[in-house]
Motif scaffolding. Sequence first.
Motif, PDB file in Angstrom:
ATOM      1  N   ALA A   1       3.018 -50.718 -73.846  1.00  0.00           N
ATOM      2  CA  ALA A   1       4.377 -50.828 -73.320  1.00  0.00           C
ATOM      3  C   ALA A   1       5.265 -49.764 -73.954  1.00  0.00           C
ATOM      4  O   ALA A   1       5.054 -49.353 -75.087  1.00  0.00           O
ATOM      5  CB  ALA A   1       4.933 -52.217 -73.614  1.00  0.00           C
TER       6      ALA A   1
ATOM      7  N   SER B   1       0.562 -59.224 -75.767  1.00  0.00           N
ATOM      8  CA  SER B   1       1.927 -59.203 -75.249  1.00  0.00           C
ATOM      9  C   SER B   1       2.331 -57.814 -74.812  1.00  0.00           C
ATOM     10  O   SER B   1       1.776 -56.823 -75.272  1.00  0.00           O
ATOM     11  CB  SER B   1       2.897 -59.678 -76.325  1.00  0.00           C
ATOM     12  N   GLY B   2       3.350 -57.776 -73.981  1.00  0.00           N
ATOM     13  CA  GLY B   2       3.879 -56.489 -73.561  1.00  0.00           C
ATOM     14  C   GLY B   2       3.107 -55.926 -72.389  1.00  0.00           C
ATOM     15  O   GLY B   2       1.890 -56.082 -72.306  1.00  0.00           O
ATOM     16  N   GLU B   3       3.834 -55.272 -71.475  1.00  0.00           N
ATOM     17  CA  GLU B   3       3.145 -54.610 -70.375  1.00  0.00           C
ATOM     18  C   GLU B   3       2.197 -53.568 -70.961  1.00  0.00           C
ATOM     19  O   GLU B   3       2.520 -52.877 -71.923  1.00  0.00           O
ATOM     20  CB  GLU B   3       4.142 -53.942 -69.438  1.00  0.00           C
TER      21      GLU B   3
END
Lengths: 80, 751
Positions: free
Chosen positions: B369, B86-88
Amino acid sequence: MVKVVLSENFSVLADGCRELELPVDNYRDVIAELVARWPQLTPLLERSSVAIDGLIYQDAMYEPLQSDSEIFFMPRIEGG
Amino acid sequence: MAEAREFKQIGTSPVRPDGIDKVTGRAQFGADMILPNMIHGKVLRSPHAHAKIKSVDLSGALAIPGVFAAISGADFPGGALEGEASGEGGGSLTDIAKNVIARNKVLYHGHAVAAVAASTPRLAQEALKAIKVEYETLPPVLDVVAAMADASPLVDENNFTNLPEKPENPSNVANVGRLERGNLDEGFAAADIVVEREFKCPMAHQGYIEPHACVASIDETGRGTVWCSTQGHFEFRTATAKMLNKNIADLKFVATEIGGGFGGKTVVYLEPLATMLSEKSGRPVKMSMSREEVFRATGPASGTVARVKVGLKNDGTITAAQSWIAFEAGAFAGAPYMPGAMTIYAPYKLENFLVETFDVLVNKPKVAAYRAPGAPQAMHAFECALDEAAQLLDMDPIDLRLHNAAEEGTQASYGPKYPVIGFRECLEAAKNHPNYAAPIPEGAGRGVAAGFWFNVGMQSSAEVHINDNGTVMVVEGSPDIGGSRASMCLMAAETLGIEYADVRAQVGDTESTGFCNVTGGSRTTFATGMAVTQACEDVIADCKRRAAMTWGLDEDQVEWEDGQAIPGPGVNADVKPLSLAELAGKAAKTGGPIQGRASLNAQGAGASFSVNFADIRVDRETGKVDVLSYTAIQDAGKAIHPAYVEGQMQGGAAQGLGWALNEEYIFDDAGILQNAGFLDYRIPVASDLPMIDTHIVEVANPRHPFGVRGVGETPIVAPLAVATNAISRSLQQRVCELPLSPPRLLAEIDG
């Protein structure tokens, strides 16, 4: 007719098509139509978000569409 | 549709429920867990920025009495793993697994190579010295622009730029983003002025105060529990299980209290290592990073080089914009190159634009991120170019932005038409703010910039249990980083019509509540709040059913008002309203315990815009920067707990100013980070900053029951350009490379 706009990364996999109109009334049928025309779009569609009439859906499935709805596919955004 | 309405609980700022535990030291963070027979794990890290691993010999460590287990990359299952973190900047799980522990190559200084578990932390540290690793060193790739050249050494010989047709040769460019509209040539031809600049932002760390830490306790059947500091324990469980080829049902993950994450705790580092060490040793294993390890091997945010060209008419209309941005990905693909492309022009109506972005491998830590990933670097470049244009046109910088501001119906540069947004309201609030009317202090410059983030929804679950005295327990699965437990209690109290003091919230472990995505992307108050609200509505429906049963009415003859069931209008029933406490007290007679639940994938997150401005003075003798005042204005949609919203705005401003003024990763020519500690990597301290003044704009998101948009990402976006613009105006010369530290400013001043 529902207007579907394809950004450049979609367009290069869809014979250069940037915009098309589809006679559908829900999102699932948009996906089915795009995959039928350009099966190579499937992986990109699966990792994209979609904006339907300006509202962003991370995971759309059977959202109803209006006859003048606009659809944009976008990279999936999450954040930190 | 969220309508303007009066709230009783929402919009108040009660004292945070976890506050006393945190200030007294009672709160249990990642490294606080202690279990019987627990041993301690440590990681051996690469001394090279780029090298082949020829061999790893663990036998020396395993021979030391008190060492219970030692592992290297060879102990982990190989092959590709399905899924992404998850997360950029999360990237593929296959790459995350190689980042957790190196396999055939080390790709940055500090990359994990092996790990041991021993009876004490000191013994574990000593045992690392007994592990023999043979390396064949390779030239490090350190400069993002040079890395893009065909002749550059390769970080990964198997990396081919992700294009529709696979390129013939491998490259350090992993991905390319491109957005365009209109005709650039016509747009620039119509311009009266053109500004063209190159900007640089350094690699910078999220700087959370709590280092990564976890405890894993795995039994002889391979099942067990992991306690960890995380933004998303469900996704940490998935990642750990996949990397170790385990069934996720065999692992329970518990989110401890967390001392900051800002995106940096959306990916696993220690958890798979601790789980394997525990399974091999048969004992609980604690692992926690030193601050040096945090800097060398976790986070950071991408450094960038951005080239921007913008054309405007004399009336301030932007006629064309063109940008090129190279993002450092670190050792694995996953820089936020697309969010950068999608945010750079987001606040404005543009007819002609092009933005190209690149995700570039370099031999530096894999990026993660960091609040609105990609946006601070990208928007820094464009917001600075706009400020220079405003100076050239002799226009107020807010007026220039108002002239071009996106609004409802504008075709966003990233594709869709905007629904209701609050950018114009933020600009007007800034223009009318008393701080903006105040004179600029002598010798200072005033910088203005805008910020933007999409905000997201994603999956959340919540359960609401009613105790027999009518008090309420909310259980949800979003780790509380920014005060979400208080916000959940406020939304539950508002929905149920009861007092905030009668509601408690708890973050459930992976076996105690339904799946929740990470706390990130400004999604928790929006999405988990929506789940809590729906779970409360579930409770209300059940209570109305029970009241109807008690009164001998039909369910549709009962309404819920101010925390009690009442007969509906026109219902002829001589009955006393039944409060939540009264219904809960008689629950055994009406069907058993009262509870509601909801699981959802929240859609329709609302974009959040900000406008910040600051007065900043530079001492021309020393290069020292004084931030004299700072004002942050942001559209929150609806502030559930205004003090927490202000806290997010102030925290983001402080972090953004740190990135702008002092923070940077400094590598030597061998790719070794030279400032891996808070002494040399200088985040702002209280004495560096003035009070950050805040103003919350509330343009409701119609897709949330209370109008929430989310607030955590956007606040870090504008400060980089605010500081650059203020200092450029103060010095009366444009500065384009961050950080604006004293040595750099002195060099600029000296020409």
